[in-house]
Scaffold this motif. Structure first.
Motif, PDB file in Angstrom:
ATOM      1  N   PHE A   1      13.580  12.428 -14.132  1.00 52.17           N
ATOM      2  CA  PHE A   1      14.615  11.463 -13.735  1.00 52.17           C
ATOM      3  C   PHE A   1      14.554  11.210 -12.232  1.00 52.17           C
ATOM      4  O   PHE A   1      14.620  10.057 -11.779  1.00 52.17           O
ATOM      5  N   TYR A   2      14.425  12.278 -11.447  1.00 55.53           N
ATOM      6  CA  TYR A   2      14.344  12.121  -9.988  1.00 55.53           C
ATOM      7  C   TYR A   2      13.096  11.349  -9.585  1.00 55.53           C
ATOM      8  O   TYR A   2      13.148  10.475  -8.707  1.00 55.53           O
ATOM      9  N   LEU A   3      11.953  11.645 -10.222  1.00 59.50           N
ATOM     10  CA  LEU A   3      10.714  10.944  -9.896  1.00 59.50           C
ATOM     11  C   LEU A   3      10.836   9.450 -10.195  1.00 59.50           C
ATOM     12  O   LEU A   3      10.401   8.607  -9.401  1.00 59.50           O
ATOM     13  N   CYS A   4      11.418   9.115 -11.340  1.00 63.89           N
ATOM     14  CA  CYS A   4      11.593   7.702 -11.702  1.00 63.89           C
ATOM     15  C   CYS A   4      12.540   6.996 -10.742  1.00 63.89           C
ATOM     16  O   CYS A   4      12.295   5.858 -10.332  1.00 63.89           O
ATOM     17  N   SER A   5      13.633   7.668 -10.381  1.00 61.36           N
ATOM     18  CA  SER A   5      14.600   7.078  -9.448  1.00 61.36           C
ATOM     19  C   SER A   5      13.974   6.871  -8.078  1.00 61.36           C
ATOM     20  O   SER A   5      14.174   5.824  -7.441  1.00 61.36           O
TER      21      SER A   5
ATOM     22  N   ILE B   1       6.457   1.447  -7.290  1.00 59.79           N
ATOM     23  CA  ILE B   1       6.380   0.243  -8.122  1.00 59.79           C
ATOM     24  C   ILE B   1       6.632   0.627  -9.582  1.00 59.79           C
ATOM     25  O   ILE B   1       5.984   1.530 -10.109  1.00 59.79           O
ATOM     26  N   GLY B   2       7.598  -0.041 -10.187  1.00 54.07           N
ATOM     27  CA  GLY B   2       7.760   0.081 -11.631  1.00 54.07           C
ATOM     28  C   GLY B   2       8.718   1.122 -12.148  1.00 54.07           C
ATOM     29  O   GLY B   2       8.819   1.298 -13.364  1.00 54.07           O
TER      30      GLY B   2
ATOM     31  N   TYR C   1       0.821  -1.206   0.000  1.00 50.23           N
ATOM     32  CA  TYR C   1       0.000   0.000   0.000  1.00 50.23           C
ATOM     33  C   TYR C   1       0.858   1.260   0.000  1.00 50.23           C
ATOM     34  O   TYR C   1       0.538   2.249  -0.665  1.00 50.23           O
ATOM     35  N   LYS C   2       1.947   1.237   0.745  1.00 49.72           N
ATOM     36  CA  LYS C   2       2.840   2.397   0.783  1.00 49.72           C
ATOM     37  C   LYS C   2       3.454   2.644  -0.585  1.00 49.72           C
ATOM     38  O   LYS C   2       3.588   3.796  -1.020  1.00 49.72           O
ATOM     39  N   ARG C   3       3.830   1.579  -1.266  1.00 48.95           N
ATOM     40  CA  ARG C   3       4.449   1.729  -2.581  1.00 48.95           C
ATOM     41  C   ARG C   3       3.437   2.208  -3.620  1.00 48.95           C
ATOM     42  O   ARG C   3       3.759   3.035  -4.485  1.00 48.95           O
ATOM     43  N   ILE C   4       2.236   1.684  -3.561  1.00 50.51           N
ATOM     44  CA  ILE C   4       1.194   2.131  -4.503  1.00 50.51           C
ATOM     45  C   ILE C   4       0.880   3.609  -4.284  1.00 50.51           C
ATOM     46  O   ILE C   4       0.753   4.391  -5.243  1.00 50.51           O
ATOM     47  N   PHE C   5       0.780   4.015  -3.021  1.00 55.57           N
ATOM     48  CA  PHE C   5       0.510   5.416  -2.711  1.00 55.57           C
ATOM     49  C   PHE C   5       1.628   6.305  -3.240  1.00 55.57           C
ATOM     50  O   PHE C   5       1.367   7.367  -3.824  1.00 55.57           O
ATOM     51  N   PHE C   6       2.873   5.895  -3.056  1.00 56.78           N
ATOM     52  CA  PHE C   6       3.996   6.697  -3.525  1.00 56.78           C
ATOM     53  C   PHE C   6       3.976   6.824  -5.048  1.00 56.78           C
ATOM     54  O   PHE C   6       4.254   7.897  -5.595  1.00 56.78           O
ATOM     55  N   THR C   7       3.644   5.725  -5.746  1.00 59.72           N
ATOM     56  CA  THR C   7       3.596   5.767  -7.209  1.00 59.72           C
ATOM     57  C   THR C   7       2.535   6.742  -7.693  1.00 59.72           C
ATOM     58  O   THR C   7       2.773   7.516  -8.634  1.00 59.72           O
ATOM     59  N   PHE C   8       1.357   6.747  -7.065  1.00 58.54           N
ATOM     60  CA  PHE C   8       0.311   7.697  -7.445  1.00 58.54           C
ATOM     61  C   PHE C   8       0.730   9.139  -7.138  1.00 58.54           C
ATOM     62  O   PHE C   8       0.437  10.064  -7.908  1.00 58.54           O
TER      63      PHE C   8
ATOM     64  N   ILE D   1       4.148  -3.926 -19.479  1.00 58.81           N
ATOM     65  CA  ILE D   1       4.162  -3.156 -18.233  1.00 58.81           C
ATOM     66  C   ILE D   1       3.157  -3.718 -17.237  1.00 58.81           C
ATOM     67  O   ILE D   1       3.456  -3.857 -16.038  1.00 58.81           O
ATOM     68  N   ILE D   2       1.966  -4.059 -17.701  1.00 52.26           N
ATOM     69  CA  ILE D   2       0.944  -4.623 -16.819  1.00 52.26           C
ATOM     70  C   ILE D   2       1.421  -5.942 -16.223  1.00 52.26           C
ATOM     71  O   ILE D   2       1.248  -6.198 -15.021  1.00 52.26           O
ATOM     72  N   CYS D   3       2.029  -6.794 -17.050  1.00 52.81           N
ATOM     73  CA  CYS D   3       2.555  -8.074 -16.542  1.00 52.81           C
ATOM     74  C   CYS D   3       3.620  -7.832 -15.472  1.00 52.81           C
ATOM     75  O   CYS D   3       3.646  -8.515 -14.436  1.00 52.81           O
ATOM     76  N   THR D   4       4.491  -6.865 -15.715  1.00 45.43           N
ATOM     77  CA  THR D   4       5.526  -6.543 -14.727  1.00 45.43           C
ATOM     78  C   THR D   4       4.910  -6.012 -13.451  1.00 45.43           C
ATOM     79  O   THR D   4       5.336  -6.363 -12.337  1.00 45.43           O
ATOM     80  N   PHE D   5       3.888  -5.144 -13.579  1.00 47.87           N
ATOM     81  CA  PHE D   5       3.190  -4.622 -12.403  1.00 47.87           C
ATOM     82  C   PHE D   5       2.574  -5.752 -11.586  1.00 47.87           C
ATOM     83  O   PHE D   5       2.666  -5.770 -10.349  1.00 47.87           O
ATOM     84  N   VAL D   6       1.911  -6.668 -12.268  1.00 51.72           N
ATOM     85  CA  VAL D   6       1.252  -7.788 -11.578  1.00 51.72           C
ATOM     86  C   VAL D   6       2.285  -8.612 -10.815  1.00 51.72           C
ATOM     87  O   VAL D   6       2.081  -8.982  -9.653  1.00 51.72           O
ATOM     88  N   GLN D   7       3.416  -8.906 -11.467  1.00 51.29           N
ATOM     89  CA  GLN D   7       4.454  -9.705 -10.824  1.00 51.29           C
ATOM     90  C   GLN D   7       5.061  -8.975  -9.633  1.00 51.29           C
ATOM     91  O   GLN D   7       5.261  -9.559  -8.558  1.00 51.29           O
ATOM     92  N   GLU D   8       5.356  -7.677  -9.806  1.00 54.68           N
ATOM     93  CA  GLU D   8       5.965  -6.910  -8.720  1.00 54.68           C
ATOM     94  C   GLU D   8       4.982  -6.704  -7.576  1.00 54.68           C
ATOM     95  O   GLU D   8       5.356  -6.799  -6.399  1.00 54.68           O
TER      96      GLU D   8
END
Length: 397
Positions: free
Chosen positions: A147-151, A158-159, A10-17, A376-383
């Motif tokens: 670049f900073y956001l992606c890093s 996630i991702g 949940y923390k990672r999903i929130f950070f990605t959004f 990308i969706i497959c990678t998201f599901v796996q991660e």
């Protein structure tokens, strides 16, 4: 003692959004001084540009998008993969991140200057050279923020860059389908369905090569295997080929600005497009070759065979050394070619139909969109599944 729930997913999903919200906000900031009647890119060229920036008209501070991040990341990965196993072991994550930052700064700077020289500026914005410098600095700042956001998303979300790419592709795809009447071409549904099914199969299936390990002598000995994905490097070749096709354009565009009377450079720039047969051929060749090259660089079957022999392990029924190396190379060649044919074949069909005016030019990159989105969706599901299992894990007390 009762352990607290970690809620890592949940923390990672929130950070990605949260990261995506910052990116979308940056896309609303228009470059200073750019004329409102600036010529807009159309067709295939605007579509592949929007993969990375989501800015079809290249007028916001986020116009360079994730292209510097992707190119810097792939460059560092390729350099690291070319090194020996011992050399790679000595390279820390901090050192790789530093290399990526340096590469991203150089790429962002060159692309920002090249892009700024291609704009038409308002006469009331100030001296042209000053306004051009401001626009270049804004583009550079937007690229470095991305670049900073992606890093940061790689560490806390996630991702990495994939959420931004997926957002760009989805928004551009929705606009393209709406404007170009995709529903009027029913045969395209069949092709896209085939591309989607093929990508899902290749992304989620692996080849299990049974191993004999000298250190394991129990009931689990026959469950040891080496795993290779049937799609060895995913859609990296498609994404990198698209970036590789655009980056030289920025460089030539910069040269044309410096040498405006050079007709040779102008002709080269005019020919570097996907609306001409030569540009299509070059792009497809790049995708196919990169699929094979990246497969060997990332999987490195020669190094795998050497490590097996060094550890005293072997593939069941195959002698160590040359025979093992030959088998692994054969597997990588086979599936990289299959993956390359799937990717280039479907894209070639659509690009040829666009050249022959069978379909609108803007729909020519739909196979690329489908492959990128599915991958990308497959990678998201796996991660996501990995972090979900981490949260669900219970310690024995």
């Amino acid at each position: 003692m009762k352990l607290e729930n970690k809620h890592e997913l949940y923390k990672r999903i929130f950070f990605t959004f949260f990261m995506l919200a910052i990116y979308v906000a940056g896309k609303s900031i228009v470059l200073y001084g750019v004329a409102g009647d600036e010529a807009q890119q159309t067709g295939v060229q605007s579509y592949i540009t929007s993969f990375f920036s989501g800015d079809r008209y290249q007028k916001t501070v986020m116009a360079l998008g994730v292209m510097p991040y992707i190119n810097a990341s792939l460059l560092v990965q390729v350099i690291s993969a070319l090194k020996s196993a011992n050399s790679r072991a000595k390279i820390s994550k901090q050192k790789q991140d530093r290399w990526m930052l340096i590469a991203a700064v150089i790429i962002s700077g060159l692309m920002a200057v090249a892009q700024a020289t291609s704009f038409t500026y308002r006469s009331d914005a100030g001296p042209k050279i000053l306004v051009m410098i401001i626009a270049a600095l804004e583009l550079f700042g937007g690229a470095m923020l991305t670049f900073y956001l992606c890093s940061a998303n790689e560490k806390h979300g996630i991702g990495a860059s994939m959420p931004i790419i997926m957002f760009n592709v989805i928004t551009t795809l929705a606009e393209t389908l709406q404007l170009n009447h995709f529903w009027h071409y029913p045969f395209m549904f069949v092709i896209i369905a085939f591309v989607t099914a093929g990508t899902i199969f290749l992304e989620n299936s692996i080849i299990k090569i049974p191993l004999q390990r000298v250190s394991i002598h129990n009931i689990h000995a026959d469950q040891n295997y080496m795993a290779y994905k049937r799609n060895p490097v995913g859609v990296l070749p498609v994404m990198f080929a698209t970036a590789a096709f655009l980056v030289p354009q920025y460089f030539v565009r910069l040269l044309v600005f410096i040498f405006p009377k050079n007709k040779t450079l102008s002709n080269i720039l005019d020919g570097m497009v996907l609306t001409r047969p030569l540009g299509v051929k070059i792009y497809l060749i790049i995708v196919f070759l990169l699929t094979i090259i990246f497969s060997f660089i990332m999987l490195n079957p020669m190094e795998s065979a050497h490590q097996l022999q060094k550890n005293g392990d072997s593939i069941v029924g195959v002698y160590a050394g040359k025979d093992t190396r030959r088998l692994l190379v054969k597997i990588v060649v086979k599936w990289s070619i299959i993956s390359g044919i799937l990717q280039t074949g479907c894209m070639a069909l659509f690009l040829i139909m666009s050249l022959e005016k069978v379909i609108p030019v803007a729909l020519a990159m739909l196979p690329s969109s489908a492959m990128i989105l599915v991958s990308i969706i497959c990678t998201f599901v796996q991660e996501t599944g990995t972090y979900y299992r981490y949260d669900a894990y219970s310690f024995f007390m």
